[in-house]
Design a protein around this motif. Sequence first.
Motif, PDB file in Angstrom:
ATOM      1  N   LEU A 169       0.789  -1.307   0.098  1.00 19.70           N
ATOM      2  CA  LEU A 169       0.068   0.007   0.021  1.00 19.70           C
ATOM      3  C   LEU A 169       0.844   1.199  -0.020  1.00 19.70           C
ATOM      4  N   PRO A 170       2.044   1.234   0.638  1.00 25.23           N
ATOM      5  CA  PRO A 170       2.662   2.534   0.622  1.00 25.23           C
ATOM      6  C   PRO A 170       2.852   2.912  -0.864  1.00 25.23           C
ATOM      7  N   ALA A 171       3.339   2.008  -1.835  1.00 20.88           N
ATOM      8  CA  ALA A 171       3.384   2.263  -3.233  1.00 20.88           C
ATOM      9  C   ALA A 171       2.161   3.227  -3.887  1.00 20.88           C
ATOM     10  N   LEU A 172       1.078   3.033  -3.039  1.00 25.00           N
ATOM     11  CA  LEU A 172      -0.214   3.673  -3.671  1.00 25.00           C
ATOM     12  C   LEU A 172      -0.246   4.981  -3.055  1.00 25.00           C
ATOM     13  N   ASP A 173       0.601   5.271  -2.216  1.00 21.18           N
ATOM     14  CA  ASP A 173       0.432   6.412  -1.146  1.00 21.18           C
ATOM     15  C   ASP A 173       0.700   7.733  -2.119  1.00 21.18           C
ATOM     16  N   THR A 174      -0.020   7.953  -3.091  1.00 23.75           N
ATOM     17  CA  THR A 174       0.173   9.286  -3.844  1.00 23.75           C
ATOM     18  C   THR A 174      -1.117   9.869  -4.221  1.00 23.75           C
ATOM     19  N   SER A 175      -1.174  11.192  -4.555  1.00 22.11           N
ATOM     20  CA  SER A 175      -2.240  11.878  -4.943  1.00 22.11           C
ATOM     21  C   SER A 175      -3.192  11.239  -6.123  1.00 22.11           C
ATOM     22  N   LEU A 176      -2.416  10.763  -7.268  1.00 23.27           N
ATOM     23  CA  LEU A 176      -2.958  10.004  -8.292  1.00 23.27           C
ATOM     24  C   LEU A 176      -3.514   8.701  -7.986  1.00 23.27           C
ATOM     25  N   ALA A 177      -2.914   8.153  -7.226  1.00 29.75           N
ATOM     26  CA  ALA A 177      -3.321   6.848  -6.871  1.00 29.75           C
ATOM     27  C   ALA A 177      -4.087   6.605  -5.583  1.00 29.75           C
ATOM     28  N   ARG A 178      -4.735   7.839  -5.026  1.00 30.05           N
ATOM     29  CA  ARG A 178      -5.544   7.450  -4.078  1.00 30.05           C
ATOM     30  C   ARG A 178      -6.864   6.921  -4.146  1.00 30.05           C
ATOM     31  N   ALA A 179      -7.652   6.953  -5.468  1.00 33.04           N
ATOM     32  CA  ALA A 179      -8.903   6.302  -5.358  1.00 33.04           C
ATOM     33  C   ALA A 179      -8.608   4.745  -5.682  1.00 33.04           C
ATOM     34  N   PRO A 180      -7.657   4.361  -6.107  1.00 36.66           N
ATOM     35  CA  PRO A 180      -7.254   2.960  -6.211  1.00 36.66           C
ATOM     36  C   PRO A 180      -6.957   2.470  -4.811  1.00 36.66           C
ATOM     37  N   LEU A 181      -6.327   3.253  -4.009  1.00 31.90           N
ATOM     38  CA  LEU A 181      -5.828   2.758  -2.731  1.00 31.90           C
ATOM     39  C   LEU A 181      -7.118   2.690  -1.613  1.00 31.90           C
ATOM     40  N   ILE A 182      -7.919   3.821  -1.939  1.00 31.04           N
ATOM     41  CA  ILE A 182      -9.281   3.610  -0.904  1.00 31.04           C
ATOM     42  C   ILE A 182      -9.995   2.578  -1.306  1.00 31.04           C
ATOM     43  N   ARG A 183     -10.313   2.243  -2.560  1.00 30.03           N
ATOM     44  CA  ARG A 183     -10.829   0.778  -3.284  1.00 30.03           C
ATOM     45  C   ARG A 183     -10.321  -0.369  -2.524  1.00 30.03           C
ATOM     46  N   ILE A 184      -8.896  -0.449  -2.669  1.00 31.87           N
ATOM     47  CA  ILE A 184      -8.222  -1.619  -2.367  1.00 31.87           C
ATOM     48  C   ILE A 184      -8.215  -1.885  -0.659  1.00 31.87           C
ATOM     49  N   VAL A 185      -8.143  -0.793  -0.072  1.00 31.43           N
ATOM     50  CA  VAL A 185      -8.316  -0.780   1.518  1.00 31.43           C
ATOM     51  C   VAL A 185      -9.757  -1.432   1.952  1.00 31.43           C
ATOM     52  N   ALA A 186     -10.775  -0.776   1.067  1.00 33.39           N
ATOM     53  CA  ALA A 186     -12.090  -1.120   1.394  1.00 33.39           C
ATOM     54  C   ALA A 186     -12.395  -2.649   1.271  1.00 33.39           C
ATOM     55  N   ARG A 187     -11.856  -2.991   0.019  1.00 32.62           N
ATOM     56  CA  ARG A 187     -11.820  -4.706  -0.256  1.00 32.62           C
ATOM     57  C   ARG A 187     -10.991  -5.441   0.855  1.00 32.62           C
ATOM     58  N   MET A 188     -10.063  -4.999   1.279  1.00 29.09           N
ATOM     59  CA  MET A 188      -9.362  -5.606   2.156  1.00 29.09           C
ATOM     60  C   MET A 188     -10.000  -5.651   3.637  1.00 29.09           C
ATOM     61  N   SER A 189     -10.668  -4.512   3.905  1.00 33.25           N
ATOM     62  CA  SER A 189     -11.407  -4.663   5.133  1.00 33.25           C
ATOM     63  C   SER A 189     -12.381  -5.695   5.127  1.00 33.25           C
ATOM     64  N   ARG A 190     -13.286  -5.692   3.829  1.00 39.04           N
ATOM     65  CA  ARG A 190     -14.353  -6.576   3.743  1.00 39.04           C
ATOM     66  C   ARG A 190     -14.078  -8.050   3.925  1.00 39.04           C
ATOM     67  N   THR A 191     -13.062  -8.236   3.089  1.00 40.45           N
ATOM     68  CA  THR A 191     -12.343  -9.581   2.966  1.00 40.45           C
ATOM     69  C   THR A 191     -11.900 -10.182   4.355  1.00 40.45           C
ATOM     70  N   ALA A 192     -11.161  -9.332   5.099  1.00 41.93           N
ATOM     71  CA  ALA A 192     -10.477  -9.697   6.454  1.00 41.93           C
ATOM     72  C   ALA A 192     -11.633  -9.766   7.555  1.00 41.93           C
ATOM     73  N   ALA A 193     -12.721  -9.360   7.227  1.00 45.82           N
ATOM     74  CA  ALA A 193     -13.747  -9.428   8.313  1.00 45.82           C
ATOM     75  C   ALA A 193     -14.406 -10.806   7.930  1.00 45.82           C
TER      76      ALA A 193
END
Length: 287
Positions: free
Chosen positions: A160-184
């Motif tokens: 995820l630190p590789a996605l920590d840029t303003s241009l990649a912010r939208a993919p970062l948010i979607r990926i983290v949301a998927r991670m959260s749901r799957t982890a739950a």
Amino acid sequence: MQVCFAALVDIAFACGLILDAWLRGEQACAPVSPARLGWRRARRAGILAAFVLVLCNCVSLWLQAASLWLVATHTQASIGWSVGLAGSVLLLLAAAQGGTLSAARAGFTMLAVLIVAAGKSAVGHAADASAFSVAKAVQALHLLATGTWGGIVIAGAFVLPALDTSLARAPLIRIVARMSRTAAIAVAFVIATGAFNAWRGIGGTPAVLTASMWGHALIVKLVLIAVALAIGALNRWSALPRLQRSASTMDAHTVINVMRIEAVMMAGAFVAASVLSHSVPGSSFPG
């Protein structure tokens, strides 16, 4: 020595190909994608993790005795290591494949993961049961669930630190949301199967928790899992919603840093789990 390698096997098994698949879904493999760096890092992590898994299985099998062939075919535990080794080789082949994530490749990867889990379920306390038993099935499911949860967290903390840029912010948010749901979902299976394994290991005598190395390792593992759950809940219910609302750099840093702490807890839980599998369970003690 075997405890160290068993812990490495668990960590390598956890760092699977989930993030690679999700990033491909974000078209991160495209040359102009702002998330391409994250996809490349996820791909390298998947290949490296699978390679480490193969190496650890080879060394663990070798540690059983001097004659690999005799050990691999004459003891139940070593047969388990051999099956796990075969699955890890398949997983490495799947991770090394390029191109799009086709249904065939996804199925091949899942088959490899199932073989690894089946092999590992035959190593440790579940090996005391028959070849096809509820205990082994539950242990295999437990390994799959912990591997999914831990893999998402540990690999995510690296990718995820590789996605920590303003241009990649939208993919970062979607990926983290998927991670959260799957982890739950994975956590629910971890708790259910873990409770069964703990009940089976205690053997109806809670006193063994404080009177044996197995019990001490179980307590340490439970504490680490509880802390990881609390940290994950903090990310899911506080940090992530705030990031989804603001899409700010500060909130992105918070989500990633919290996940890093959770990854450390999960790695520690894997080490405790390896100690558990190499300790005499409480049910083996008299009385």
